[in-house]
Enzyme design. Structure first.
Site, mmCIF file in Angstrom:
data_model
loop_
_atom_site.group_PDB
_atom_site.id
_atom_site.type_symbol
_atom_site.label_atom_id
_atom_site.label_comp_id
_atom_site.label_asym_id
_atom_site.label_seq_id
_atom_site.Cartn_x
_atom_site.Cartn_y
_atom_site.Cartn_z
ATOM 1 N N HIS A 17 0.836 -1.203 0.000
ATOM 2 C CA HIS A 17 0.000 0.000 0.000
ATOM 3 C C HIS A 17 0.870 1.252 0.000
ATOM 4 O O HIS A 17 0.639 2.188 -0.769
ATOM 5 C CB HIS A 17 -0.869 0.071 1.267
ATOM 6 N N LYS A 41 -18.191 -6.570 7.936
ATOM 7 C CA LYS A 41 -16.947 -7.332 8.034
ATOM 8 C C LYS A 41 -16.057 -6.736 9.120
ATOM 9 O O LYS A 41 -15.588 -5.607 8.985
ATOM 10 C CB LYS A 41 -16.235 -7.274 6.675
ATOM 11 N N ARG A 90 -1.639 -5.869 -8.590
ATOM 12 C CA ARG A 90 -0.593 -6.813 -8.213
ATOM 13 C C ARG A 90 -0.361 -7.852 -9.301
ATOM 14 O O ARG A 90 0.756 -8.212 -9.603
ATOM 15 C CB ARG A 90 -0.983 -7.534 -6.923
ATOM 16 N N SER A 127 -3.041 -7.740 2.800
ATOM 17 C CA SER A 127 -3.182 -7.665 4.255
ATOM 18 C C SER A 127 -3.619 -9.000 4.852
ATOM 19 O O SER A 127 -3.116 -9.418 5.898
ATOM 20 C CB SER A 127 -4.201 -6.592 4.630
HETATM 21 P P1 ADP Z 1 -5.653 -5.976 0.623
HETATM 22 O O1 ADP Z 1 -6.516 -6.316 1.805
HETATM 23 O O2 ADP Z 1 -5.814 -6.928 -0.534
HETATM 24 O O3 ADP Z 1 -4.236 -5.679 0.957
HETATM 25 P P2 ADP Z 1 -6.936 -3.382 0.425
HETATM 26 O O4 ADP Z 1 -8.371 -3.361 0.143
HETATM 27 O O5 ADP Z 1 -6.514 -2.919 1.779
HETATM 28 O O6 ADP Z 1 -6.308 -4.722 0.012
HETATM 29 O O7 ADP Z 1 -6.109 -2.552 -0.646
HETATM 30 C C1 ADP Z 1 -6.492 -1.357 -1.157
HETATM 31 C C2 ADP Z 1 -5.828 -1.156 -2.496
HETATM 32 O O8 ADP Z 1 -4.410 -1.109 -2.307
HETATM 33 C C3 ADP Z 1 -6.043 -2.287 -3.477
HETATM 34 O O9 ADP Z 1 -7.186 -2.095 -4.241
HETATM 35 C C4 ADP Z 1 -4.840 -2.158 -4.351
HETATM 36 O O10 ADP Z 1 -5.085 -1.124 -5.281
HETATM 37 C C5 ADP Z 1 -3.772 -1.658 -3.427
HETATM 38 N N1 ADP Z 1 -2.845 -2.692 -2.994
HETATM 39 C C6 ADP Z 1 -2.998 -3.583 -2.003
HETATM 40 N N2 ADP Z 1 -1.893 -4.351 -1.866
HETATM 41 C C7 ADP Z 1 -1.032 -3.954 -2.813
HETATM 42 C C8 ADP Z 1 0.282 -4.365 -3.215
HETATM 43 N N3 ADP Z 1 0.908 -5.365 -2.614
HETATM 44 N N4 ADP Z 1 0.845 -3.712 -4.234
HETATM 45 C C9 ADP Z 1 0.192 -2.713 -4.853
HETATM 46 N N5 ADP Z 1 -1.038 -2.291 -4.539
HETATM 47 C C10 ADP Z 1 -1.638 -2.882 -3.533
#
Ligand code: ADP
Length: 159
Positions: A17, A41, A90, A127
């Protein structure tokens, strides 16, 4: 003035992120990181805690603001003068869902979505995986900021 939004759950914020947030901050006047409030959730961290962690780890970027939203992202964009959504991609598997959301958001409110390809170092990172590995005692250092790492250990120890 170009204000964009990085929406997500951020439960908790990872280095993946942060990579997208920092790159967006270098390109746009203001980046709003918006934590989705999902009443159905329950996360490991409360929305307040996620916001607090995000504030801490983005404090070096003067043009990054942390906020929260529920309901439609396009409504949050309209209220806050945001013209575009920034999303990290990703892998190809992210693309189909993201494309649908992007097209729907454009159709509803002409909100643009811009995709950034992830740093390959973080292409496997999400996450939920971090939480799962940490829960079973695996090492997630290097995948989340130090402060998140210690909060994560603390929270899992409380469980
Ligand atoms: P997650 O729970 O899958 O980590 P989130 O809903 O918190 O995802 O993530 C928000 C946004 O952050 C995602 O839609 C994506 O655009 C971006 N994101 C999440 N993880 C990554 C990563 N490893 N690399 C690049 N962008 C990411």
């Amino acid at each position: 003035m170009h204000r964009v939004v990085c929406p997500g759950s951020f439960d908790p914020v990872t280095n993946g992120h942060l990579d997208i947030i920092s790159r967006a901050a270098a390109m746009y006047d203001e980046v709003v990181v918006a934590v989705l409030i999902n009443v159905t959730k329950q996360g490991l961290f409360t929305v307040d805690e996620r916001v607090e962690l995000l504030r801490e780890v983005t404090s070096q970027y003067g043009n990054v603001k942390i906020d929260r939203f529920h309901g439609l992202l396009v409504d949050f964009c309209a209220t806050n003068g945001i013209t575009a959504v920034i999303k990290g991609l990703r892998a190809v598997s992210d693309f189909e869902y993201e494309m649908q959301m992007a097209q729907m958001n454009y159709r509803m409110a002409k909100v643009e979505t811009l995709f950034m390809t992830t740093n390959p170092l973080y292409s496997f990172l999400r996450s939920s995986l971090v939480k799962e590995i940490a829960r079973y005692g695996g090492d997630v250092s290097g995948l989340v900021p130090e402060t998140v790492l210690s909060r994560l250990r603390q929270r899992l120890a409380e469980e």
